[in-house]
Design a protein around this motif. Structure first.
Motif, PDB file in Angstrom:
ATOM      1  N   THR A 128       0.845  -1.181   0.000  1.00  0.00           N
ATOM      2  CA  THR A 128       0.000   0.000   0.000  1.00  0.00           C
ATOM      3  C   THR A 128       0.887   1.241   0.000  1.00  0.00           C
ATOM      4  N   GLY A 129       0.603   2.156  -0.904  1.00  0.00           N
ATOM      5  CA  GLY A 129       1.405   3.371  -1.035  1.00  0.00           C
ATOM      6  C   GLY A 129       0.864   4.516  -0.209  1.00  0.00           C
ATOM      7  N   PRO A 130       1.531   5.655  -0.277  1.00  0.00           N
ATOM      8  CA  PRO A 130       1.148   6.807   0.547  1.00  0.00           C
ATOM      9  C   PRO A 130      -0.093   7.560   0.060  1.00  0.00           C
ATOM     10  N   SER A 131      -0.462   7.388  -1.212  1.00  0.00           N
ATOM     11  CA  SER A 131      -1.605   8.142  -1.754  1.00  0.00           C
ATOM     12  C   SER A 131      -2.908   7.428  -1.429  1.00  0.00           C
ATOM     13  N   THR A 132      -3.596   7.945  -0.430  1.00  0.00           N
ATOM     14  CA  THR A 132      -4.860   7.333  -0.022  1.00  0.00           C
ATOM     15  C   THR A 132      -6.050   8.261  -0.243  1.00  0.00           C
ATOM     16  N   ASP A 133      -5.788   9.448  -0.766  1.00  0.00           N
ATOM     17  CA  ASP A 133      -6.855  10.448  -0.896  1.00  0.00           C
ATOM     18  C   ASP A 133      -7.321  10.678  -2.334  1.00  0.00           C
ATOM     19  N   LEU A 134      -7.064   9.735  -3.230  1.00  0.00           N
ATOM     20  CA  LEU A 134      -7.492   9.894  -4.619  1.00  0.00           C
ATOM     21  C   LEU A 134      -8.993   9.685  -4.744  1.00  0.00           C
ATOM     22  N   GLY A 144       7.203   2.450 -13.793  1.00  0.00           N
ATOM     23  CA  GLY A 144       6.378   2.914 -14.902  1.00  0.00           C
ATOM     24  C   GLY A 144       4.913   2.553 -14.765  1.00  0.00           C
ATOM     25  N   ASP A 145       4.579   1.758 -13.759  1.00  0.00           N
ATOM     26  CA  ASP A 145       3.180   1.411 -13.480  1.00  0.00           C
ATOM     27  C   ASP A 145       2.492   2.680 -12.985  1.00  0.00           C
ATOM     28  N   PRO A 146       1.403   3.103 -13.637  1.00  0.00           N
ATOM     29  CA  PRO A 146       0.745   4.352 -13.258  1.00  0.00           C
ATOM     30  C   PRO A 146       0.308   4.405 -11.789  1.00  0.00           C
ATOM     31  N   ALA A 147      -0.119   3.281 -11.218  1.00  0.00           N
ATOM     32  CA  ALA A 147      -0.558   3.272  -9.819  1.00  0.00           C
ATOM     33  C   ALA A 147       0.637   3.398  -8.870  1.00  0.00           C
ATOM     34  N   VAL A 148       1.785   2.877  -9.271  1.00  0.00           N
ATOM     35  CA  VAL A 148       3.002   3.047  -8.474  1.00  0.00           C
ATOM     36  C   VAL A 148       3.469   4.502  -8.586  1.00  0.00           C
ATOM     37  N   ALA A 149       3.482   5.022  -9.800  1.00  0.00           N
ATOM     38  CA  ALA A 149       3.909   6.408 -10.017  1.00  0.00           C
ATOM     39  C   ALA A 149       3.023   7.395  -9.245  1.00  0.00           C
ATOM     40  N   ALA A 150       1.733   7.078  -9.108  1.00  0.00           N
ATOM     41  CA  ALA A 150       0.796   7.961  -8.404  1.00  0.00           C
ATOM     42  C   ALA A 150       0.811   7.734  -6.892  1.00  0.00           C
ATOM     43  N   GLY A 151       1.549   6.724  -6.420  1.00  0.00           N
ATOM     44  CA  GLY A 151       1.639   6.467  -4.989  1.00  0.00           C
ATOM     45  C   GLY A 151       0.540   5.598  -4.414  1.00  0.00           C
ATOM     46  N   VAL A 152      -0.310   5.023  -5.260  1.00  0.00           N
ATOM     47  CA  VAL A 152      -1.322   4.078  -4.767  1.00  0.00           C
ATOM     48  C   VAL A 152      -0.608   2.848  -4.209  1.00  0.00           C
ATOM     49  N   PHE A 153       0.446   2.430  -4.897  1.00  0.00           N
ATOM     50  CA  PHE A 153       1.280   1.317  -4.459  1.00  0.00           C
ATOM     51  C   PHE A 153       2.714   1.793  -4.312  1.00  0.00           C
ATOM     52  N   SER A 154       3.443   1.139  -3.432  1.00  0.00           N
ATOM     53  CA  SER A 154       4.902   1.234  -3.364  1.00  0.00           C
ATOM     54  C   SER A 154       5.424  -0.116  -3.802  1.00  0.00           C
TER      55      SER A 154
END
Length: 105
Positions: A7-13, A71-81
């Motif tokens: 789980t990445g740091p971006s939780t407010d999308l 390069g995974d968009p969800a990793v780049a956006a911080g949804v995942f680490s």
């Protein structure tokens, strides 16, 4: 190489942004699989470490694997680490994609 998604740091999308990211993410996963860089991908069930999924990648280095996953968009956006590790397996693992396509029909 083995990559573990957490789980990445971006939780407010917003829900709309999450949906857009995941659509683009799946296209990226298909592209990596078609070119032979991604061997296996899968989601993990709920767990206390917040591990979300794994990728088995056909790369020569952890750095190359990390670049592909970055390069995974969800990793780049911080949804995942992502954490990448050296991992060795049978060369037959490379036949999984062809076997999957044959069984899927």
């Amino acid at each position: 190489m083995l990559a573990i998604l957490t789980t990445g740091p971006s939780t407010d999308l917003s829900d709309a942004e999450r949906e857009r990211l995941f659509l683009v993410r799946m296209a990226n996963i298909r592209r990596l699989a078609q070119r032979g860089s991604l061997v296996v991908a899968g989601r993990l069930g709920p767990n206390e470490r917040e591990y979300r999924g794994i990728f088995i990648l056909n790369t020569q280095s952890v750095e190359e694997a990390a670049a592909l996953i970055g390069g995974d968009p969800a990793v780049a956006a911080g949804v995942f680490s992502c954490e990448a590790y050296p991992w060795c397996a049978t060369a037959a693992l490379m036949d999984v994609r062809a076997l999957h396509q044959r069984l899927q029909r």
